[in-house]
Motif scaffolding. Sequence first.
Motif, short mmCIF file in Angstrom:
data_model
loop_
_atom_site.label_atom_id
_atom_site.label_comp_id
_atom_site.label_asym_id
_atom_site.label_seq_id
_atom_site.Cartn_x
_atom_site.Cartn_y
_atom_site.Cartn_z
N ASN A 183 0.91 -1.26 0.08
CA ASN A 183 -0.10 -0.07 0.16
C ASN A 183 0.76 1.20 -0.10
O ASN A 183 0.63 2.28 -0.83
N LEU A 184 2.03 1.45 0.61
CA LEU A 184 2.89 2.26 0.89
C LEU A 184 3.59 2.70 -0.53
O LEU A 184 3.62 3.78 -0.90
N GLN A 185 4.10 1.63 -1.18
CA GLN A 185 4.40 1.48 -2.44
C GLN A 185 3.71 2.20 -3.64
O GLN A 185 3.96 2.99 -4.21
N SER A 186 2.49 1.47 -3.52
CA SER A 186 1.54 2.27 -4.47
C SER A 186 1.13 3.81 -4.02
O SER A 186 1.07 4.52 -5.22
N HIS A 187 1.05 3.99 -3.04
CA HIS A 187 0.80 5.66 -2.54
C HIS A 187 1.81 6.44 -2.93
O HIS A 187 1.86 7.32 -3.70
N LEU A 188 2.98 5.96 -2.68
CA LEU A 188 4.27 6.79 -3.01
C LEU A 188 4.60 6.87 -4.30
O LEU A 188 4.79 8.06 -4.94
N LYS A 189 4.24 5.79 -5.06
CA LYS A 189 4.58 5.75 -6.72
C LYS A 189 3.58 6.93 -7.32
O LYS A 189 3.91 7.57 -8.14
N ALA A 190 2.42 6.94 -6.88
CA ALA A 190 1.43 7.92 -7.46
C ALA A 190 1.69 9.09 -7.13
O ALA A 190 1.71 10.07 -7.94
N GLY A 191 1.95 9.46 -6.17
CA GLY A 191 2.55 10.83 -5.36
C GLY A 191 3.87 11.29 -6.33
O GLY A 191 3.94 12.51 -7.06
N LEU A 192 4.66 10.51 -6.51
CA LEU A 192 6.06 10.67 -6.97
C LEU A 192 5.78 10.99 -8.55
O LEU A 192 6.52 11.84 -9.09
N ASP A 199 3.83 14.43 -17.94
CA ASP A 199 2.93 13.76 -19.12
C ASP A 199 1.39 14.12 -18.87
O ASP A 199 0.72 13.57 -19.68
N GLN A 200 1.17 14.99 -18.25
CA GLN A 200 -0.07 15.47 -18.00
C GLN A 200 -1.30 14.46 -17.78
O GLN A 200 -2.27 14.78 -17.89
N VAL A 201 -0.70 13.27 -17.11
CA VAL A 201 -1.38 12.40 -16.44
C VAL A 201 -1.36 12.32 -15.23
O VAL A 201 -0.26 11.77 -14.66
N SER A 202 -2.34 12.68 -14.20
CA SER A 202 -2.24 12.76 -12.83
C SER A 202 -2.82 11.45 -12.35
O SER A 202 -4.02 11.12 -12.57
N PHE A 203 -2.31 10.84 -11.37
CA PHE A 203 -3.00 9.63 -10.65
C PHE A 203 -3.59 10.35 -9.35
O PHE A 203 -3.45 11.72 -8.76
N LEU A 204 -4.77 9.84 -9.01
CA LEU A 204 -5.65 10.15 -7.76
C LEU A 204 -4.71 10.34 -6.55
O LEU A 204 -4.54 9.01 -6.28
N GLU A 205 -4.54 11.32 -5.71
CA GLU A 205 -3.45 11.16 -4.82
C GLU A 205 -4.15 12.33 -3.89
O GLU A 205 -3.24 13.48 -3.99
N GLN A 250 -5.16 -11.76 -22.79
CA GLN A 250 -4.99 -10.97 -23.76
C GLN A 250 -3.41 -10.38 -23.53
O GLN A 250 -2.88 -10.38 -22.36
N SER A 251 -2.79 -10.54 -24.84
CA SER A 251 -1.31 -10.33 -24.58
C SER A 251 -0.98 -8.93 -23.89
O SER A 251 0.10 -8.68 -23.40
N GLU A 252 -1.82 -7.85 -24.24
CA GLU A 252 -1.36 -6.37 -23.46
C GLU A 252 -2.00 -6.45 -22.18
O GLU A 252 -2.06 -5.31 -21.64
N ALA A 253 -2.55 -7.47 -21.54
CA ALA A 253 -3.05 -7.47 -20.15
C ALA A 253 -2.05 -7.52 -19.05
O ALA A 253 -1.86 -8.53 -18.51
N ASN A 254 -1.11 -6.45 -19.25
CA ASN A 254 0.21 -6.51 -18.14
C ASN A 254 0.31 -5.31 -17.37
O ASN A 254 1.09 -4.96 -16.73
N GLN A 255 -1.12 -4.72 -17.12
CA GLN A 255 -1.24 -3.27 -16.25
C GLN A 255 -1.89 -3.85 -14.94
O GLN A 255 -2.49 -5.05 -14.89
N THR A 256 -1.70 -3.01 -13.76
CA THR A 256 -2.03 -3.19 -12.43
C THR A 256 -2.76 -1.90 -12.14
O THR A 256 -2.36 -0.95 -12.19
N PHE A 257 -3.97 -2.16 -11.36
CA PHE A 257 -4.59 -0.89 -10.97
C PHE A 257 -4.81 -1.07 -9.43
O PHE A 257 -4.88 -1.97 -8.71
N CYS A 258 -4.70 -0.04 -8.71
CA CYS A 258 -4.45 -0.09 -7.27
C CYS A 258 -5.52 1.07 -6.81
O CYS A 258 -4.85 2.46 -7.05
N LEU A 259 -6.44 1.00 -5.89
CA LEU A 259 -6.94 2.22 -5.20
C LEU A 259 -6.97 1.95 -3.81
O LEU A 259 -7.50 0.88 -3.40
#
Length: 266
Positions: A183-192, A199-205, A250-259
Motif C-alpha cells: 500500500n505504501l509503495q502504491s501511494h508513494l508511486k502515485a505521488g512521485l 506527461d499531463q496524466v495525474s494519479f488520484l492522490e 490478452q497479450s496486452e493485459a500486463n497492467q495493474t490498478f490499485c486504489l
Amino acid sequence: MSNLPANDAEFNLQQVLLLMNYLTKWLIRSGVGYTDFSAALKSIFYQQAIDEIERLGNKSTVSAISLLSGLHRKDITAFKEMIDEETLIKEAKLEKSLSIPARVVGFWVAENWPEQLPFYNCKQVSFVNLVKNISLEMHPRSVLNELVRLGIVRQNGKQVILQKRSFVPDQLNQELRKLLNQNLQSHLKAGLHNIFIDDQVSFLEESVRADELTKESVEILTQYSIELWGEYSEALLKLAIERCTIDEGQSEANQTFCLGIYQSDV
C-alpha cells in the motif's frame, strides 16, 4: 544529472526524513538497527541510480553511478558482479502466488457467495469451484490452508466458513507487513509520478483533512469513513473482477490498478 535544482536537495531530504521517522520505528521494533539498514540501502541507491541514468539516456558507468548515488566505486563494482536475474524472476513469481488467496476472498465477497461453503460439491457452489474461478494452478487445499492460517476462514468438517470479509491477516503475521508495504509503495508511486513525471496524466492522490475537532467528531467521521469504504470497495471490486475476466489471456493485459484509502488522527 538530476532535473531538480541544487537548492531543492536539502528540502527533499528533510521531507524524506519525516517519512523515515515512521519507517525507522518499524525497523527498531522489528530488531533492525542502523548498521544493517544502512548496509542494505546501498543496493537500493545503486539500482535507483542506474534507473535514473537510463532514464536520461546515459551510460551506466561506474563513475556515473558513483556520482549520482554517492556510493564508493568498490561497492558499485561488487554490485555489478552480484546481479542475479534468476533471483528477481523467482521473487516476482512468489509475489504473484501470494496474491491468489486475496483474490479468492475478493471474488467470494463480490459475487455474494454464501459465507459457508462445502469444500467440494460437483453440482453446487463450493470452495473448490471458488478457487478454480481465480486460478487453475493453485490447489484448493493449499489455498484453504493459507486462509485458515491467516484467520480469514475456518473449517468445520467439510464446510469452509468465511470469518472476515476482507483480506486482513492477524496482526502478528508477516502478511500484514507485506500488505502495508504494498500500500505504501502504491501511494508513494502515485505521488512521485505526479511530482516528477510531466506527461499531463495525474494519479488520484488526495486526502480530506479537518482540524479543531473534538474526540466525538473524530469518532463519528471515522465510523462514517469505514461505512463509505465498505460500500465503495465492494462495488469497485465487482467491476475489477468483471474487467479481469474480460482481459484474461490478452497479450496486452500486463497492467495493474490499485486504489487505497486510509484514515488517521494526525
